[in-house]
Design a protein around this motif. Structure first.
Motif, short mmCIF file in Angstrom:
data_model
loop_
_atom_site.label_atom_id
_atom_site.label_comp_id
_atom_site.label_asym_id
_atom_site.label_seq_id
_atom_site.Cartn_x
_atom_site.Cartn_y
_atom_site.Cartn_z
N MET A 72 87.97 3.25 96.83
CA MET A 72 88.51 4.60 96.95
C MET A 72 87.34 5.57 97.09
O MET A 72 86.19 5.19 96.95
CB MET A 72 89.31 4.96 95.70
N ALA A 73 87.69 6.81 97.32
CA ALA A 73 86.67 7.85 97.37
C ALA A 73 86.03 8.02 96.00
O ALA A 73 86.67 7.77 94.96
CB ALA A 73 87.30 9.17 97.81
N SER A 74 84.79 8.42 95.99
CA SER A 74 84.09 8.67 94.73
C SER A 74 84.74 9.83 93.99
O SER A 74 85.10 10.84 94.60
CB SER A 74 82.63 9.00 95.01
N PRO A 75 84.82 9.73 92.67
CA PRO A 75 85.33 10.86 91.91
C PRO A 75 84.34 12.02 91.85
O PRO A 75 84.73 13.16 91.60
CB PRO A 75 85.59 10.28 90.52
N ASP A 76 83.04 11.73 92.08
CA ASP A 76 82.02 12.78 92.04
C ASP A 76 80.80 12.34 92.84
O ASP A 76 79.93 11.65 92.30
CB ASP A 76 81.62 13.10 90.61
N PRO A 77 80.70 12.74 94.10
CA PRO A 77 79.56 12.33 94.94
C PRO A 77 78.20 12.76 94.42
O PRO A 77 77.18 12.23 94.85
CB PRO A 77 79.85 12.98 96.29
N ALA A 78 78.14 13.69 93.47
CA ALA A 78 76.86 14.11 92.90
C ALA A 78 76.41 13.20 91.77
O ALA A 78 75.29 13.33 91.28
CB ALA A 78 76.97 15.55 92.39
N PHE A 94 75.36 8.90 116.35
CA PHE A 94 75.73 9.67 115.17
C PHE A 94 75.46 8.81 113.95
O PHE A 94 75.60 7.58 114.00
CB PHE A 94 77.23 10.00 115.14
N TRP A 95 75.14 9.44 112.85
CA TRP A 95 75.16 8.78 111.55
C TRP A 95 75.96 9.66 110.60
O TRP A 95 76.03 10.87 110.77
CB TRP A 95 73.74 8.51 111.01
N LYS A 96 76.61 9.04 109.64
CA LYS A 96 77.36 9.79 108.64
C LYS A 96 77.32 9.02 107.33
O LYS A 96 77.15 7.80 107.31
CB LYS A 96 78.81 10.04 109.07
N ILE A 97 77.43 9.77 106.26
CA ILE A 97 77.44 9.16 104.93
C ILE A 97 78.79 9.44 104.30
O ILE A 97 79.27 10.57 104.28
CB ILE A 97 76.31 9.72 104.05
N ASP A 98 79.41 8.37 103.78
CA ASP A 98 80.67 8.48 103.05
C ASP A 98 80.43 8.11 101.60
O ASP A 98 79.53 7.33 101.27
CB ASP A 98 81.72 7.54 103.66
N TYR A 99 81.26 8.66 100.71
CA TYR A 99 81.11 8.47 99.27
C TYR A 99 82.29 7.67 98.73
O TYR A 99 83.44 8.10 98.82
CB TYR A 99 81.08 9.82 98.56
N TYR A 100 81.99 6.52 98.14
CA TYR A 100 83.02 5.64 97.60
C TYR A 100 82.82 5.44 96.10
O TYR A 100 81.74 5.69 95.57
CB TYR A 100 82.96 4.26 98.28
N ASP A 101 83.87 4.94 95.45
CA ASP A 101 83.70 4.52 94.07
C ASP A 101 82.84 3.25 94.06
O ASP A 101 82.51 2.71 95.12
CB ASP A 101 85.05 4.31 93.38
N PRO A 117 75.47 9.50 90.79
CA PRO A 117 75.22 8.14 91.28
C PRO A 117 75.78 7.05 90.37
O PRO A 117 75.93 5.91 90.80
CB PRO A 117 73.70 8.07 91.35
N ALA A 118 76.14 7.39 89.15
CA ALA A 118 76.72 6.40 88.24
C ALA A 118 78.14 6.02 88.64
O ALA A 118 78.64 4.98 88.20
CB ALA A 118 76.69 6.92 86.80
N VAL A 119 78.79 6.85 89.47
CA VAL A 119 80.16 6.57 89.89
C VAL A 119 80.33 6.55 91.40
O VAL A 119 81.45 6.49 91.89
CB VAL A 119 81.17 7.58 89.27
N THR A 120 79.21 6.59 92.14
CA THR A 120 79.27 6.73 93.59
C THR A 120 78.43 5.69 94.29
O THR A 120 77.27 5.47 93.95
CB THR A 120 78.78 8.12 94.02
N LYS A 121 79.02 5.08 95.30
CA LYS A 121 78.30 4.21 96.23
C LYS A 121 78.32 4.90 97.58
O LYS A 121 79.37 5.20 98.13
CB LYS A 121 78.97 2.84 96.31
N ARG A 122 77.15 5.19 98.11
CA ARG A 122 77.03 5.83 99.43
C ARG A 122 76.96 4.74 100.49
O ARG A 122 76.28 3.74 100.31
CB ARG A 122 75.77 6.68 99.49
N VAL A 123 77.63 5.01 101.61
CA VAL A 123 77.56 4.11 102.76
C VAL A 123 77.22 4.96 103.97
O VAL A 123 77.96 5.89 104.32
CB VAL A 123 78.89 3.35 102.98
N LEU A 124 76.09 4.64 104.60
CA LEU A 124 75.69 5.32 105.82
C LEU A 124 76.12 4.46 107.00
O LEU A 124 75.80 3.27 107.05
CB LEU A 124 74.17 5.51 105.84
#
Length: 110
Positions: A87-93, A75-82, A95-102
């Motif tokens: 913490m979770a990203s305030p807006d996964p859309a 399995f692979w999954k992507i999570d959205y962080y600040d 990229p200025a406030v989101t770090k993706r981790v696969l």
């Protein structure tokens, strides 16, 4: 931005994250134990993944996939962080406030 535009932006950013293994990818212990050839196949399978369906992509964000390599289910999954990964990203859309981790894992590690 409409909800459809928001979802499409998230999906496009997830596709970009998945396209290149790198610092934003985490491989579990089980994945690290795969023989080198199977590991290479698994990485390639993630970057090439396009088998999205209602079952594995119900929200349209293209943030999860499942596949087999050499008899191993992964399995692979992507999570959205600040940006601080605290913490979770305030807006996964956005990229200025989101770090993706696969995360790539063996199915039994989920």
């Amino acid at each position: 931005m409409t909800e459809d535009d928001h979802t499409a932006a998230i999906a496009a950013l997830n596709d970009a994250c998945r396209a290149e293994p790198g610092a934003s990818w985490v491989l579990t212990v089980g994945v690290h134990t795969l023989p080198e050839a199977k590991l290479a196949q698994a990485l390639e399978a993630v970057t090439a993944f396009s088998d999205f369906s209602e079952g594995n992509n119900p929200h349209g964000e293209r943030d999860f996939g499942a596949f087999e390599v050499g008899g191993a289910r992964l399995f692979w999954k992507i999570d959205y962080y600040d940006l601080d990964l605290c913490m979770a990203s305030p807006d996964p859309a956005d990229p200025a406030v989101t770090k993706r981790v696969l995360t790539l894992m063996l199915a039994h590690e989920y």
